[in-house]
Structure formats: structure tokens, C-alpha cells
Design an enzyme around this catalytic site. Sequence first.
Site, PDB file in Angstrom:
ATOM      1  N   LYS A  21       0.841  -1.221   0.052  1.00  0.00           N
ATOM      2  CA  LYS A  21      -0.031  -0.152   0.163  1.00  0.00           C
ATOM      3  C   LYS A  21       1.086   1.448  -0.196  1.00  0.00           C
ATOM      4  O   LYS A  21       2.057   1.157   0.319  1.00  0.00           O
ATOM      5  CB  LYS A  21      -0.833  -0.008   1.246  1.00  0.00           C
ATOM      6  CG  LYS A  21      -0.186   0.078   2.617  1.00  0.00           C
ATOM      7  CD  LYS A  21       0.118   1.331   3.209  1.00  0.00           C
ATOM      8  CE  LYS A  21       0.950   1.405   4.444  1.00  0.00           C
ATOM      9  NZ  LYS A  21       1.794   2.323   4.992  1.00  0.00           N
ATOM     10  N   ILE A 107      11.564  -4.667   2.389  1.00  0.00           N
ATOM     11  CA  ILE A 107      11.428  -4.743   3.902  1.00  0.00           C
ATOM     12  C   ILE A 107      11.610  -3.196   4.629  1.00  0.00           C
ATOM     13  O   ILE A 107      12.514  -2.567   4.239  1.00  0.00           O
ATOM     14  CB  ILE A 107      12.232  -5.770   4.488  1.00  0.00           C
ATOM     15  CG1 ILE A 107      12.022  -7.039   3.753  1.00  0.00           C
ATOM     16  CG2 ILE A 107      12.049  -6.073   6.171  1.00  0.00           C
ATOM     17  CD1 ILE A 107      12.954  -8.077   4.244  1.00  0.00           C
ATOM     18  N   ASP A 148      -2.215  -1.804  10.474  1.00  0.00           N
ATOM     19  CA  ASP A 148      -2.436  -1.928   9.078  1.00  0.00           C
ATOM     20  C   ASP A 148      -2.983  -3.131   8.268  1.00  0.00           C
ATOM     21  O   ASP A 148      -3.263  -3.304   7.267  1.00  0.00           O
ATOM     22  CB  ASP A 148      -0.966  -1.623   8.233  1.00  0.00           C
ATOM     23  CG  ASP A 148      -0.588  -0.435   8.390  1.00  0.00           C
ATOM     24  OD1 ASP A 148      -1.166   0.584   8.851  1.00  0.00           O
ATOM     25  OD2 ASP A 148       0.635   0.148   8.099  1.00  0.00           O
TER      26      ASP A 148
END
Length: 319
Positions: A21, A107, A148
Site C-alpha cells: 500500500k 522490507i 495496518d
Amino acid sequence: MSTNNSYKTFDTSLKVIAPAKVNLHLEILGLRKDGFHELAMLMQSIDLFDEIEFFKTTNSEIKLSCDNPNLSLNDDNLIIKAAKLIRRVSNNEQLGVEIYLKKNIPIGAGLAGGSSDGAAVLLGLNELWQLGLSIKQLEELSAELGSDVPFCLRGGTQFCFGRGELVEPVSQGDDSMAVILVKDPKTSVSTPWAYSRYKELNSTNYLNLEKDFEVRRKFLREVSWINPLTSLNPPPLKNDLQKVIEPITPAVRNGLHFLSSLNGVLSLAMSGSGPSCFAVFANLDSAQIEFKKNQKKLESLGFNGWCCSFRSKGVTLCL
Ligand code: C5P
């Protein structure tokens, strides 16, 4: 461990994709009693995704392997946490699975890669282990895993309130828009650190009352650029964390500088707690042309880059 299995019947194996996202809007309103920050966000799924394969086993083990050696495969990984959580809820500790993660999302980048993997595990194991949990039950579990994760389960274009876990769909999104995303592979930002730094510098301006939080939520729901959210009415982009991360992170400043030099950029910002940055384009074609034209420059600056469209769904079973 990738196989040629057909995923049409989920008896013994299946595959889920877990999209990243970006934050079109990240506003920090105040501090909550639980120590988290009260947020008003607009999040958008994009077509950059991890791929997760699940293989049913009978040995009651939950085992994870990954193509990226930098990722922890232990209990601190959200994939393991999610698998243990949904198995506990199933009341059948005999269930076992081997999970293989193909890590495409960088990451520690502010792209919710770990959260999306967690959401994918809830969706995938509910199916593989035939647990029959409803989407509502999965959403409740997802909020236990991280702020999230509920967004990643639903995906698309969503407002996210509370600590981020309260998701509300945006009525009119436009999936034809696209982003160019850049990240310095040598830089990552810890999310807890970013929030604590923001608190250190800004807590005197925090709102304290629920009614003041609600004013900000209402404002975000009604701002003119959200309805409809289109390339003719592009999102201005806002990220409060950028205010504290950009000044001390060259990778963010350089990334934003690179993106601002591209043609056809509608708006640009850092995503989440950074350090990845993105520029919004009216459509995938115009983004791809600029991406190709500037690939050498991007490499010479030491950045990794991606060009991807907005996406209307979150984690998805591959049929
Ligand atoms: O919920 P999640 O595990 O993703 O949050 C990681 C950390 O980010 C939290 O432990 C907290 O330090 C910070 N955070 C916050 N307020 C939020 C979300 C995250 O302070 N709304």
C-alpha cells in the site's frame, strides 16, 4: 519450493498474493490511552505484491521459508504470528502448514509488506484448513496482528481511522492511476521509532478530545479531492511522518528530488514511516514511459524502483 500445482482445489495447497500500500494521506491527530497514535489516513493498494504459497501438512508444525535471507522466519514474523493466531482460534493445534514466501515488497519501507503478508495468511489458512471463519471474524483477528493488517485484508482505497485498524471504503476510487515507487535498498526506517520521533517534536500540538478527532475524520471524508478521486482531481498527498523523517534521511530527500524531476507527476510523498517515496501518475502508460526513460538515472542514484497501478483489492486467493 514453487510447484506446478493447480490451485483450483485447495485441498492440499494454495497461493495468495499480498499487495503493498501507499498512504495518500497520513495525519497524526493525537495520542491514545493505549499508547498508539490516533490517525486519519487514506490508504491505497498498489500492484506490487508478495506471493505466498501454503502446503498442508499433518505434523502440526508451522514452518516458513523465504527467498529473502534478510527476513526473520521466527515468531516475530507476522506470518508466523498470523498462522498461530488463526490456528488457536480454530481450536485444533494439530493443524500444520509449510509456507513459502516470495518477497517482492521491500522490507522496512513503509509499504505494509509485513502487514499484507499477515492478512494473506489469515485468508489463506482459513481456506486451506477449511475453518469457515467469516470475513468479519478475519477482520477482527487482523486488528490483533497490527494496525495496518485490516486495511491489507480489504485493500483498494480505504479511509483508516483509530490506530489505523478502523477501515471505511471510499465510494469513488480510480484504479487507472499509477505510481512510480523508489526505495534506497541500504536504508530502512523503524515504524515505532518514526512515531516516537514525531511525538517528541510535535506532541504539544496534539488534539486530545474525541470530538476534535471526529472533526478531522469528517473533514477528510468530505475534502473535494476524494469524491471523486481521479486523475482530473488528483490527491494532494500528505504524510505527517515525512515532516520528521525527510530532514534526517537523505534517501527520502533524494528519492523525492528524483521523482519531482519526472514528467507527468500529479503529486508525490513518502509512504508510511518511509523511506520509500512515490509519485502519482494519471495512468500506467504515462508512468511506464517515465520509468523506462529514467531507469538508468534511478540505478545510478542507487535506488530500487517499481512502476505499478492502483489496485482495487487487498490480499487475494489465486484461482
Ligand atoms: O500496529 P503496528 O504493529 O503496525 O505498529 C507498530 C508501531 O508503530 C507501534 O508499536 C507504535 O509504536 C507505532 N504506531 C503508533 N500509532 C499507530 C500505529 C503505530 O504509535 N496508530
